[in-house]
Design a protein around this motif. Structure first.
Motif, PDB file in Angstrom:
ATOM      1  N   ASN A  76       0.869  -1.195   0.000  1.00 30.01           N
ATOM      2  CA  ASN A  76       0.000   0.000   0.000  1.00 30.01           C
ATOM      3  C   ASN A  76       0.897   1.234   0.000  1.00 30.01           C
ATOM      4  N   ASP A 125       1.198   5.106  -0.020  1.00 26.58           N
ATOM      5  CA  ASP A 125       0.380   6.313   0.156  1.00 26.58           C
ATOM      6  C   ASP A 125       0.841   7.370  -0.841  1.00 26.58           C
ATOM      7  N   ASN A 126      -0.014   8.311  -1.132  1.00 27.00           N
ATOM      8  CA  ASN A 126       0.248   9.283  -2.197  1.00 27.00           C
ATOM      9  C   ASN A 126       1.588   9.986  -2.053  1.00 27.00           C
ATOM     10  N   SER A 141      -1.540   3.557 -12.574  1.00 22.90           N
ATOM     11  CA  SER A 141      -2.490   3.862 -11.499  1.00 22.90           C
ATOM     12  C   SER A 141      -3.065   5.260 -11.714  1.00 22.90           C
ATOM     13  N   LYS A 176      -5.579   3.075  -7.014  1.00 27.76           N
ATOM     14  CA  LYS A 176      -4.498   3.206  -6.043  1.00 27.76           C
ATOM     15  C   LYS A 176      -3.236   2.536  -6.603  1.00 27.76           C
TER      16      LYS A 176
END
Lengths: 215, 10
Positions: free
Chosen positions: A145, A147-148, A204, A210
């Motif tokens: 995962n 994150d931005n 993405s 995401k």
């Protein structure tokens, strides 16, 4: 100075500011590899040895101070800040980055433009910068995962070196004696290491999903 | 100096 190099420096500056902003505001370094940050601090420390001896321009000196200051403060935050350090995932950030330092040092001793301490250190910093992102890319694959802010950080970091390649091409054609194979090859290797990240980053972004890296 | 060695870049 040309537009490619200036854009590259600004992109590089933006990458460290995005990272500092993330760590300073949300007091978290989740998803950030301390090892990559330590390697970058070492890159700047060995590349900017001429900080106080060769004055090139105010811009050059200022940027060197910013890069040195930001990279060492990021390492300090992740290592010692009582809140930030709690979000450091040391079980996942296990890349043995010392295995990157030694080969780069040996290579710099073998292949350099001039066998002086400063020149070998400078060449070492080039080789090390080319591979410094590896612990971070490995960590991104593991934690999945992304994150931005972390995604933007890695993207900007890769984009800066890609812009530098345009700068080297421009300087090669405009400055008669500007030939630096070592710089060019290590810069190219560095940018190629980001290639797959760029691919998934754009996928993405295009599909507005995401960012996920394949395991 | 740094200019000649091409080390005028960051």
């Amino acid at each position: 100075m040309n537009i490619f190099r200036f854009a590259g420096d600004m992109t590089h500056l933006a990458s460290v500011l995005v990272l500092l902003l993330k760590i300073h505001t949300i007091k978290s370094c989740a998803g950030i590899s301390l090892k990559t940050q330590e390697l970058y601090a070492l890159v700047f420390a060995t590349r900017y040895l001429d900080l106080f001896t060769d004055y090139i321009s105010l811009y050059n000196t200022l940027m060197k101070l910013i890069f040195l200051g930001s990279s060492f403060s990021i390492v300090w935050y992740i290592r010692y800040h009582k809140i930030v350090r709690r979000s450091y995932d040391k079980d996942q950030d296990t890349f043995r980055h010392y295995f990157l330092v030694l080969p780069c040092l040996l290579l710099a001793l073998l292949i350099n433009e001039k066998f002086t301490f400063r020149e070998v250190m400078w060449t070492f910093s080039l080789y090390l910068e080319a591979v410094a992102i590896l612990p971070q890319l490995v960590l991104l694959q593991r934690t999945r995962n992304i994150d931005n802010l972390t995604g933007q950080y890695v993207f900007l970091l890769g984009a800066y070196r890609a812009l530098y390649i345009l700068n080297w091409i421009y300087r090669y054609f405009t400055e008669p004696h500007y030939v630096h194979w070592i710089t060019w090859i290590s810069g190219l290797v560095q940018t190629l290491l980001y290639a797959d990240f760029f691919y998934y980053y754009f996928q993405s972004w295009k599909n507005n999903v995401k960012l996920e890296l394949p395991a | 100096n740094a200019e000649s060695q091409g080390h005028d870049e960051l």
